[in-house]
Design a protein around this motif. Structure first.
Motif, PDB file in Angstrom:
ATOM      1  N   GLY A  93     -19.212  59.792  21.449  1.00 33.51           N
ATOM      2  CA  GLY A  93     -20.390  60.188  20.691  1.00 33.51           C
ATOM      3  C   GLY A  93     -20.465  61.666  20.386  1.00 33.51           C
ATOM      4  O   GLY A  93     -21.428  62.128  19.757  1.00 33.51           O
ATOM      5  N   CYS A  94     -19.460  62.445  20.828  1.00 38.68           N
ATOM      6  CA  CYS A  94     -19.413  63.848  20.453  1.00 38.68           C
ATOM      7  C   CYS A  94     -19.048  63.949  18.970  1.00 38.68           C
ATOM      8  O   CYS A  94     -18.338  63.095  18.436  1.00 38.68           O
ATOM      9  N   ASP A 152     -23.525  64.844  21.404  1.00 40.15           N
ATOM     10  CA  ASP A 152     -24.759  65.024  20.643  1.00 40.15           C
ATOM     11  C   ASP A 152     -25.257  63.696  20.094  1.00 40.15           C
ATOM     12  O   ASP A 152     -26.460  63.515  19.894  1.00 40.15           O
ATOM     13  N   ASN A 153     -24.309  62.792  19.832  1.00 43.25           N
ATOM     14  CA  ASN A 153     -24.668  61.502  19.232  1.00 43.25           C
ATOM     15  C   ASN A 153     -24.369  60.346  20.191  1.00 43.25           C
ATOM     16  O   ASN A 153     -23.771  59.343  19.802  1.00 43.25           O
ATOM     17  N   ALA A 154     -24.779  60.510  21.442  1.00 42.80           N
ATOM     18  CA  ALA A 154     -24.547  59.451  22.419  1.00 42.80           C
ATOM     19  C   ALA A 154     -25.267  58.178  21.982  1.00 42.80           C
ATOM     20  O   ALA A 154     -26.404  58.238  21.508  1.00 42.80           O
ATOM     21  N   PRO A 155     -24.617  57.025  22.123  1.00 42.45           N
ATOM     22  CA  PRO A 155     -25.263  55.760  21.729  1.00 42.45           C
ATOM     23  C   PRO A 155     -26.548  55.533  22.520  1.00 42.45           C
ATOM     24  O   PRO A 155     -26.642  55.893  23.695  1.00 42.45           O
ATOM     25  N   VAL A 156     -27.541  54.960  21.863  1.00 43.73           N
ATOM     26  CA  VAL A 156     -28.822  54.676  22.506  1.00 43.73           C
ATOM     27  C   VAL A 156     -28.674  53.441  23.383  1.00 43.73           C
ATOM     28  O   VAL A 156     -28.180  52.396  22.950  1.00 43.73           O
ATOM     29  N   THR A 157     -29.069  53.566  24.632  1.00 43.64           N
ATOM     30  CA  THR A 157     -28.991  52.451  25.575  1.00 43.64           C
ATOM     31  C   THR A 157     -30.155  52.519  26.545  1.00 43.64           C
ATOM     32  O   THR A 157     -30.694  53.601  26.807  1.00 43.64           O
ATOM     33  N   ASN A 158     -30.537  51.367  27.081  1.00 43.02           N
ATOM     34  CA  ASN A 158     -31.581  51.314  28.092  1.00 43.02           C
ATOM     35  C   ASN A 158     -31.014  51.416  29.507  1.00 43.02           C
ATOM     36  O   ASN A 158     -31.775  51.385  30.481  1.00 43.02           O
ATOM     37  N   LEU A 205     -21.966  52.237  28.220  1.00 40.28           N
ATOM     38  CA  LEU A 205     -20.696  52.919  27.977  1.00 40.28           C
ATOM     39  C   LEU A 205     -20.153  52.573  26.594  1.00 40.28           C
ATOM     40  O   LEU A 205     -20.481  51.537  26.023  1.00 40.28           O
ATOM     41  N   THR A 206     -19.294  53.450  26.086  1.00 41.92           N
ATOM     42  CA  THR A 206     -18.625  53.194  24.817  1.00 41.92           C
ATOM     43  C   THR A 206     -17.243  52.606  25.064  1.00 41.92           C
ATOM     44  O   THR A 206     -16.709  52.661  26.177  1.00 41.92           O
ATOM     45  N   VAL A 207     -16.652  52.060  24.013  1.00 40.21           N
ATOM     46  CA  VAL A 207     -15.290  51.541  24.104  1.00 40.21           C
ATOM     47  C   VAL A 207     -14.333  52.640  24.530  1.00 40.21           C
ATOM     48  O   VAL A 207     -13.423  52.423  25.334  1.00 40.21           O
ATOM     49  N   SER A 208     -14.540  53.843  23.995  1.00 38.78           N
ATOM     50  CA  SER A 208     -13.682  54.968  24.342  1.00 38.78           C
ATOM     51  C   SER A 208     -13.729  55.263  25.836  1.00 38.78           C
ATOM     52  O   SER A 208     -12.691  55.504  26.471  1.00 38.78           O
ATOM     53  N   GLN A 209     -14.917  55.226  26.417  1.00 37.78           N
ATOM     54  CA  GLN A 209     -15.032  55.473  27.856  1.00 37.78           C
ATOM     55  C   GLN A 209     -14.349  54.386  28.670  1.00 37.78           C
ATOM     56  O   GLN A 209     -13.676  54.670  29.667  1.00 37.78           O
ATOM     57  N   VAL A 210     -14.516  53.141  28.252  1.00 43.08           N
ATOM     58  CA  VAL A 210     -13.877  52.026  28.967  1.00 43.08           C
ATOM     59  C   VAL A 210     -12.366  52.126  28.870  1.00 43.08           C
ATOM     60  O   VAL A 210     -11.649  51.978  29.862  1.00 43.08           O
ATOM     61  N   ASN A 211     -11.863  52.409  27.669  1.00 41.47           N
ATOM     62  CA  ASN A 211     -10.411  52.528  27.494  1.00 41.47           C
ATOM     63  C   ASN A 211      -9.848  53.684  28.311  1.00 41.47           C
ATOM     64  O   ASN A 211      -8.783  53.561  28.925  1.00 41.47           O
TER      65      ASN A 211
END
Length: 257
Positions: A93-94, A152-158, A205-211
């Motif tokens: 998300g950067c 700056d553009n981190a995905p919105v999550t609960n 988490l994002t796909v990038s973080q998981v990978n």
């Protein structure tokens, strides 16, 4: 990238078995002999590395970073580690501007470096550049300038930040959890669910973080071979769950994350 590797794992194992059979006919054949010995000893990683070497490819274990290799020279001062870590951070998300500021380069130079590095990976028939890139992609959090960069553009999550961090840590340390989540992503897409959004909604988490977290598991062919049946089992469980949630399946037990 990792999903493609997993999908091709059965094919790779079949290829190894075929090469082993060929090697049995001529044990004096260097690479095939090494592959046969590794296969007999149950060392699938060595067998895979030897098999790749026999056809002119490197793997993430055998890739080299020769400082004199023209294909690994920095582009506008941006090394393969800079580019891989930057790509990982963008996946989190950067923005490109964030990455450029952290590296101290202008955006046009980053764009040119991106094109050059992508072309190098595409054109390198030995797979050395892409394997070096993949290794560094999984080391993004250790990058001196980019590791601590917050998107700056981190995905919105609960999902609370602390829980998301714990999930990421678990992916890095628990191979069963990593391959379970890989199975869940595959099952989600099979059921028309956006797997990337599912990760954000359920793990934060994002796909990038998981990978990135799973690089060491995907770098170990023994682990990949060991976990294939487990991943298939988990994929079936998640498939039943998603079918139930969409009203197309039967009753299954809840799956805890």
């Amino acid at each position: 990238m990792f999903k493609k590797i997993l999908k091709g794992l059965n094919v790779n194992l079949d290829d190894i078995a075929k090469n082993v059979a060929k090697a049995q006919k001529n044990k004096s054949e260097g690479a095939h002999h090494d592959m046969l010995d590794a296969y007999i000893q149950g060392d699938m990683q060595k067998a895979f590395d030897s098999g790749a070497a026999s056809v002119g490819y490197t793997t993430m274990n055998t890739a080299t970073e020769d400082p004199n290799d023209p294909q690994l020279q920095p582009v506008h001062g941006i090394t393969v580690y800079d580019y891989a870590a930057g790509a990982a951070k963008i996946g989190e998300g950067c923005t490109e501007e964030q990455v450029c500021r952290a590296l101290g380069v202008e955006r046009p130079l980053w764009d040119e470096a991106q094109t050059t590095w992508n072309n190098r990976m595409r054109d390198d028939k030995t797979m050395n550049v892409v394997n070096v890139y993949s290794k560094h992609f999984g080391m993004a959090k250790d990058h001196e300038k980019l590791g601590a960069l917050q998107p700056d553009n981190a995905p919105v999550t609960n999902i609370p930040q602390g829980d998301a961090a714990a999930n990421l840590q678990r992916l890095e340390t628990d191979k069963h959890y990593f391959f379970e989540i890989q199975a869940a992503i595959q099952a989600a897409y099979d059921h028309g669910i956006d797997g990337a959004q599912w990760l954000i909604d359920n793990l934060g988490l994002t796909v990038s973080q998981v990978n990135g977290a799973g690089t060491k598991w995907m770098n170990d062919f023994n682990t990949m071979a060991e976990m294939m049946d487990y991943q298939d089992q988990k994929k079936n469980e998640y498939s039943q769950r998603f079918a139930q949630e969409s009203g197309t399946g039967g009753i299954v037990d809840d799956i805890n994350f």
